[in-house]
Each structure stands twice: as C-alpha cells, then as structure tokens.
Design a protein around this motif. Structure first.
Motif, PDB file in Angstrom:
ATOM      1  N   ALA A   1       0.766  -1.361  -0.077  1.00  0.00           N
ATOM      2  CA  ALA A   1       0.091  -0.084   0.091  1.00  0.00           C
ATOM      3  C   ALA A   1       0.853   1.267  -0.002  1.00  0.00           C
ATOM      4  N   GLN A   2       2.130   1.002   0.563  1.00  0.00           N
ATOM      5  CA  GLN A   2       2.861   2.253   0.564  1.00  0.00           C
ATOM      6  C   GLN A   2       3.410   2.741  -0.879  1.00  0.00           C
ATOM      7  N   ILE A   3       3.479   1.939  -1.698  1.00  0.00           N
ATOM      8  CA  ILE A   3       3.678   2.386  -3.159  1.00  0.00           C
ATOM      9  C   ILE A   3       2.595   2.693  -3.817  1.00  0.00           C
ATOM     10  N   PRO A   4       2.702   3.884  -4.416  1.00  0.00           N
ATOM     11  CA  PRO A   4       1.914   4.695  -5.128  1.00  0.00           C
ATOM     12  C   PRO A   4       1.382   3.806  -6.218  1.00  0.00           C
ATOM     13  N   PRO A   5      -0.137   3.765  -6.575  1.00  0.00           N
ATOM     14  CA  PRO A   5      -0.522   2.653  -7.544  1.00  0.00           C
ATOM     15  C   PRO A   5       0.209   2.849  -8.905  1.00  0.00           C
ATOM     16  N   ALA A   6       0.491   4.203  -9.236  1.00  0.00           N
ATOM     17  CA  ALA A   6       0.849   4.755 -10.448  1.00  0.00           C
ATOM     18  C   ALA A   6       2.209   4.215 -10.896  1.00  0.00           C
ATOM     19  N   LEU A   7       3.017   3.789  -9.656  1.00  0.00           N
ATOM     20  CA  LEU A   7       4.216   3.059  -9.738  1.00  0.00           C
ATOM     21  C   LEU A   7       4.426   1.785  -9.487  1.00  0.00           C
ATOM     22  N   ARG A   8       3.150   1.171  -9.680  1.00  0.00           N
ATOM     23  CA  ARG A   8       3.334  -0.328  -9.394  1.00  0.00           C
ATOM     24  C   ARG A   8       3.093  -0.933 -10.867  1.00  0.00           C
ATOM     25  N   MET A   9       3.900  -2.029 -11.037  1.00  0.00           N
ATOM     26  CA  MET A   9       3.925  -2.767 -12.562  1.00  0.00           C
ATOM     27  C   MET A   9       2.677  -3.572 -12.459  1.00  0.00           C
ATOM     28  N   LYS A  10       1.931  -3.409 -13.468  1.00  0.00           N
ATOM     29  CA  LYS A  10       0.479  -4.372 -13.646  1.00  0.00           C
ATOM     30  C   LYS A  10       0.883  -5.629 -14.663  1.00  0.00           C
TER      31      LYS A  10
END
Length: 487
Positions: free
Chosen positions: A28-37
C-alpha cells in the motif's frame, strides 16, 4: 516455471497473523501509478549484445558532477555532489581493506575492521565534540546505515525504545523523503496515545510543526505539539541545514524536547556543513543521523548511500547495526573486533534493535578516506568555499527582476528562491534543454513539503545547491539563463 513455496492456505494464515487483508495490502505504501501491472518484459541477450545494450543506456545518463562540456548541475535536495579526489579511489582499492567474508572472524579481517573503526571515529568527531584522551567519548557512531532516510527512521525507533513512548514530533523542514521513510517504518506499529497536535499526517504516530518566515522551526508550534502529549512524545526530529537549506538553531529545540522528556534527533544530509557549524552533539542532540554519499562517491541516482548514525554514549545499547571496537590480543598487540551487534543476525529477534543486515562498508570507507585527506583544516576551508560560492549564487539570482527569497534564514550551500512567473518546474525543464540542471522544483513528486504554516509556495520555489564544483562563470550562466526563460 515459477516456484512458490507457500500454498494459498499458508498465505492466508500469514495474513491473519499480521492483520493484513491481502498480499496487495502489503504494498500500500507504493503509489498505484508506480506499481507494475504486467510481468517484466525481459529479453534474453548474449553477453556481447547485453554489454552493448547497457552501454547505450549508460550513454543517455549525465553525471551530476564533472559532466560533459557545457553541462552544469545545481541539483542537491538531499545529496549535494562534491568533487571526490582521485586519491580516494586509489586508496579505496588497496587489498588490505577487503576480506572474503563479512568481518566476524577478526583474525582474517583486521583491514576491514580497522576501516570501520576509523569511520566510526570520523563520524563521532564530525557530529560531536572531540573526545578527550583517556575519557569516555561523548558520542558513539555505528558502522553505518543504508542511507540518511533509513538512518533517520532507525533513530526514531531507537528513541521509542528508550523512552517507551510512541509519538514523534517532526519539524516541518525535514526532507520529505526522510519524513516519508519514517512514516513507513512506523506504519505497522500500534496507534499513538492521542491525536496529532499540529498538522495531521497519514501516520498516527507523527505530528508536524510549521515554519517561521525565515524557514526555521516555529518554537511556538513546537510547544503546541507537546500539548496534550506531555508524557507521550518520544522524540523531536529536526534537520540542519534543513530541506530549504536553512541552518537551524538547535539549542532551544533541544531544551524544549528535554523539558518534556523527549529525545532530540538531528538529521544532517550535508555533513560538510560541520566544517563551519557547531556539531549537533554539543548543542543537545541525543541521536544524530545523516548521509555521507556526497563526500564519498558521485551521486548515483538510486545507488548506495552511506547512512551516518551516532548517539550519546550512554544510549549505545539501543543503537541499531553494529560497532567495531579496539582491543589488544594475548601478546598486547592492538586489534579490532566486532564489539556490539544488536541485530537479529546475531541475537534473538526479540532482543534485536534493528533488522539491518550489514553496513555500506565500501562507501563508508570512501567517506572516511576523503575526510582524513581533508583533515580538520581542509574540511573547514572546503566548507567556507561552499558557503562563499553559494552566497554569490544567491545574491546573483535575487538581483534578477522578480526573484525573491523563499525563506530568509541563514543558509550554507543550498538555498531556495521564488522564481519570476511562479512556474519553477517550467524553468527547470527549459534550462535542462540547455544542459543546465537548475535545481529541484518543490512541486515535484517526492520533493514537496507538506502543506505547513510558513512553507513557501511549492510551484514557485526552486531549490539549488552550489559547491566547490561550480565556477563563477557557471553561476553567471545559470543566472542569465533563468532570466531568459522566466516570463
């Protein structure tokens, strides 16, 4: 084929124990925009093709110091770049500093152990009064941490262990990335005893205080932050020079913290400033942390730092990481050993002060060699050179039409200005096209201060660093370019 050792039932049980609703919640600490999907798109290459590809990537990167002709960098904001003498690399490569294994066996690791011991000595003398021969030193430093931000977080955890309290009062001009790292470390701990007394944060353990117009700590806001938490504040965290480059007056902050039974944690992201300033250890600091990367190696934009960490001697048993001590062997010969290692690799987990696994030995050694080459006089002379060049740059920029100081307090080699036209990010982008990296716009993600009383307008504010690497013509070129691109 992926190997996953845990069954779905195993994962569900672990989530129940730690109180997390899902595996995704752990990120959760990682902003969603920075997570690889999507899976990583990795193409298998032979060695020749891989080296060529890496060379192409490297060619697109410009160093922050000693870049190509025509390139100038005024970037700082946590890692201020300095010239590291060639002698540092030459000495760094000597074989006696290395061992094939981490230095648990002193009989084969004397070089590494001595290097760490000397590093600890340098850091302790940098941040505190010099120890009188034969007397117990005022400060003890550890063998280094990962970087300045994680060192600050470990300092807060240490203060909580010592005081048995959980609330942290953080002064507003602490580096945003230090603050975010501290909040991340505290996120999984039990809630604090009461609501925040100043500016609310996403973390119930932390309250923030505002700034005065000069960029320093607002002592009245600091006092208000203690209200309602007279027995609950573990520590006050302050940075000097702070994120805006302003030198804080530590004595009244230390007095306020100690009057409420709290410890004073001082962060210092620019240790060169200690060449001119009184060390925090002589001004009431209980724990001092920071980052020595700028004096060790060129900034690597994501590579290793070297976290500096020191504390009052009587607090040593709660320090994270490990310490090297000096002793004598059976024949009376001087030698070095790991003296204290309160980490979970060495002792029971419930007795460990930290889960840090190692120290950044190579970077710490480079830092030590550089400071030993400088000596006390060289450190002071280099600090004065930085101060004079930064002062010239500040005066040069503030002489431009419409440029104003973002804050008015005394600065060292970083300072913040409000640019004409109110669009610092646009000015930075346009100057980058000319090979001038003009600093950091304070509305850039990861570099923005929280919305605090007294904080300068982020969109208008440019933070610049000026060091011994900059010539007068470099500073004049920056001023002319900013004058041209700002409407």
């Amino acid at each position: 084929m992926r190997y996953i050792p845990h069954t779905e039932a195993d994962v569900a049980q672990m989530l129940r124990v730690i109180g997390a609703p899902s595996v995704d919640a752990l990120f959760a600490q990682i902003p969603p925009a920075l997570r690889m999907k999507r899976p990583l798109a990795i193409e298998a290459l032979d060695e020749i093709a891989l080296l060529r590809h890496l060379g192409e990537i490297s060619a697109r990167s410009l160093p922050a110091v000693d870049g190509p002709e025509g390139t100038i960098s005024f970037l700082g904001a946590g890692v201020v770049p300095h010239h590291v003498p060639t002698a540092v690399d030459a000495l760094l490569m000597r074989a006696e500093w290395y061992t094939s294994y981490t230095p648990y066996q002193p009989e084969i690791s004397q070089g590494t152990l001595q290097a760490v011991f000397e590093f600890q000595t340098v850091v302790a003398e940098l941040f505190g009064p010099a120890a009188v021969h034969g007397e117990t030193p005022t400060l003890v430093a550890n063998a280094s941490m990962y970087d300045g931000a994680s060192a600050a977080a470990e300092a807060v955890l240490m203060a909580r262990r010592i005081t048995l309290r959980d609330l942290v009062v953080m002064c507003g001009a602490v580096h945003p990335q230090y603050r975010e790292t501290i909040e991340c470390y505290l996120a999984g701990l039990a809630p604090s005893a009461g609501p925040g007394a100043a500016v609310a944060t996403a973390n119930p353990h932390v309250v923030l205080t505002g700034l005065l117009p000069d960029g320093r700590v607002d002592l009245s806001a600091l006092s208000a932050a203690f209200s309602g938490h007279k027995d609950g504040v573990a520590c006050v965290v302050v940075q000097t020079p702070n994120y805006l480059g302003v030198v804080e007056d530590l004595r009244p902050i230390a007095t306020a913290a100690h009057a409420h039974g709290a410890l004073l944690v001082v962060a210092c992201a620019e240790p060169l400033a200690m060449g001119l300033l009184k060390p925090p250890g002589s001004l009431g600091a209980d724990i001092i942390c920071g980052d020595g990367l700028g004096l060790a190696i060129p900034p690597t934009l994501g590579g290793p730092g070297v976290g500096l960490f020191a504390a009052r001697t009587e607090l040593v048993r709660q320090m994270p990481g490990r310490l090297v001590g000096e002793t004598v062997d059976g024949a009376g010969r001087r030698g070095y050993v790991l003296t204290l290692a309160t980490r979970e690799q060495h002792i029971r987990r419930d007795k460990a002060t930290s889960n840090i696994c190692t120290n950044h030995g190579l970077i710490a050694l480079a830092f030590t060699i550089h400071l030993c080459l400088l000596g006390r006089r060289g450190l002071s002379e280099l600090a004065r050179l930085n101060l004079s060049k930064a002062r010239y740059a500040r005066e040069r920029l503030l002489a431009l039409r419409g440029f104003q100081p973002a804050v008015t307090g005394p600065t060292f080699n970083e300072f913040a200005v409000r640019v004409r036209g109110g669009k610092a990010a646009g000015a930075v982008e346009r100057l980058a096209d000319q090979g001038i990296f003009a600093g950091v716009s304070l509305d850039r993600p990861g570099f923005a201060l929280p919305a605090l009383a007294g904080a300068p307008p982020a969109e208008e504010t440019l933070l610049l660093a000026v060091t011994e690497c900059h010539r007068k013509e470099d500073i004049d070129r920056l001023a002319r370019a900013l004058d041209e691109v700002c409407p």
